[in-house]
Design a protein around this motif. Sequence first.
Motif, mmCIF file in Angstrom:
data_model
loop_
_atom_site.group_PDB
_atom_site.id
_atom_site.type_symbol
_atom_site.label_atom_id
_atom_site.label_comp_id
_atom_site.label_asym_id
_atom_site.label_seq_id
_atom_site.Cartn_x
_atom_site.Cartn_y
_atom_site.Cartn_z
ATOM 1 N N ASN A 245 39.801 35.708 39.486
ATOM 2 C CA ASN A 245 39.393 36.085 38.125
ATOM 3 C C ASN A 245 38.155 36.976 38.141
ATOM 4 O O ASN A 245 38.071 37.940 37.381
ATOM 5 C CB ASN A 245 39.151 34.839 37.270
ATOM 6 C CG ASN A 245 40.444 34.154 36.895
ATOM 7 O OD1 ASN A 245 41.502 34.780 36.855
ATOM 8 N ND2 ASN A 245 40.384 32.865 36.635
ATOM 9 N N ARG A 246 37.171 36.663 39.009
ATOM 10 C CA ARG A 246 35.972 37.505 39.108
ATOM 11 C C ARG A 246 36.337 38.914 39.573
ATOM 12 O O ARG A 246 35.813 39.903 39.073
ATOM 13 C CB ARG A 246 34.950 36.881 40.060
ATOM 14 C CG ARG A 246 34.170 35.738 39.449
ATOM 15 C CD ARG A 246 32.952 35.389 40.284
ATOM 16 N NE ARG A 246 33.302 34.957 41.621
ATOM 17 C CZ ARG A 246 33.308 33.700 42.048
ATOM 18 N NH1 ARG A 246 32.972 32.726 41.229
ATOM 19 N NH2 ARG A 246 33.629 33.403 43.287
ATOM 20 N N THR A 247 37.258 39.015 40.524
ATOM 21 C CA THR A 247 37.687 40.313 41.039
ATOM 22 C C THR A 247 38.378 41.122 39.948
ATOM 23 O O THR A 247 38.117 42.319 39.793
ATOM 24 C CB THR A 247 38.621 40.121 42.247
ATOM 25 O OG1 THR A 247 37.945 39.341 43.227
ATOM 26 C CG2 THR A 247 39.031 41.441 42.845
ATOM 27 N N LYS A 248 39.243 40.472 39.187
ATOM 28 C CA LYS A 248 39.931 41.162 38.085
ATOM 29 C C LYS A 248 38.928 41.692 37.065
ATOM 30 O O LYS A 248 39.035 42.824 36.600
ATOM 31 C CB LYS A 248 40.905 40.216 37.385
ATOM 32 C CG LYS A 248 42.212 40.036 38.070
ATOM 33 C CD LYS A 248 43.097 39.136 37.209
ATOM 34 C CE LYS A 248 44.410 38.825 37.857
ATOM 35 N NZ LYS A 248 45.222 37.928 37.023
ATOM 36 N N LYS A 249 37.947 40.863 36.691
ATOM 37 C CA LYS A 249 36.941 41.269 35.695
ATOM 38 C C LYS A 249 36.099 42.421 36.218
ATOM 39 O O LYS A 249 35.787 43.361 35.486
ATOM 40 C CB LYS A 249 36.054 40.085 35.320
ATOM 41 C CG LYS A 249 36.758 39.058 34.454
ATOM 42 C CD LYS A 249 35.851 37.883 34.154
ATOM 43 C CE LYS A 249 36.601 36.819 33.358
ATOM 44 N NZ LYS A 249 35.793 35.620 33.155
#
Length: 170
Positions: free
Chosen positions: A153-157
């Motif tokens: 999720n952090r990578t996507k954001k």
Amino acid sequence: MRSVMTPVEAAWVAGLFEGEGCITWTSKGQAGLAVTSTDYDVIERLALLVGLGSVVAKSPRTEERKPYWIWKVGSQEDFLSVAEQIEPFLLSRRSARLREVRALLAQHQERVAARRAEKFRPGTGICRKGGHDRSAVGVTTQGHCAECDRIRNRTKKAKAREAAEAGVSP
């Protein structure tokens, strides 16, 4: 929805399938049935009798050829339902191929179940992807390692932010 054909209907479908059909197996573990014809009324009747699958219209690649239609069954449940009903009426070659693809499907489903059982044991063991102790970091409702989920999720954001700053849609 499971469709049940009468023996006469199943025999008609099997006869059409013998002449115009194919049994498919993909490397991703998908079994399928398909019948191709330039006669829409035949494909329409097939779809009506079976009650499963979908019909797709195709344009010819050259002007000399006629348009054609394909009836397909791709869902594994629908594949098994139709296969079970028409197999008694198929000749030996197609019947053998149907049994072969059924066996491949069963093996694939067993492998998938084993992988899921190994990978998604909630709250126990080490996750295979990131090496995290799942009993310490937790498990999502889907059975995934919670830490791998947070990282994803952090990578996507971060990628979405970078794209927005660059003026590009993600």
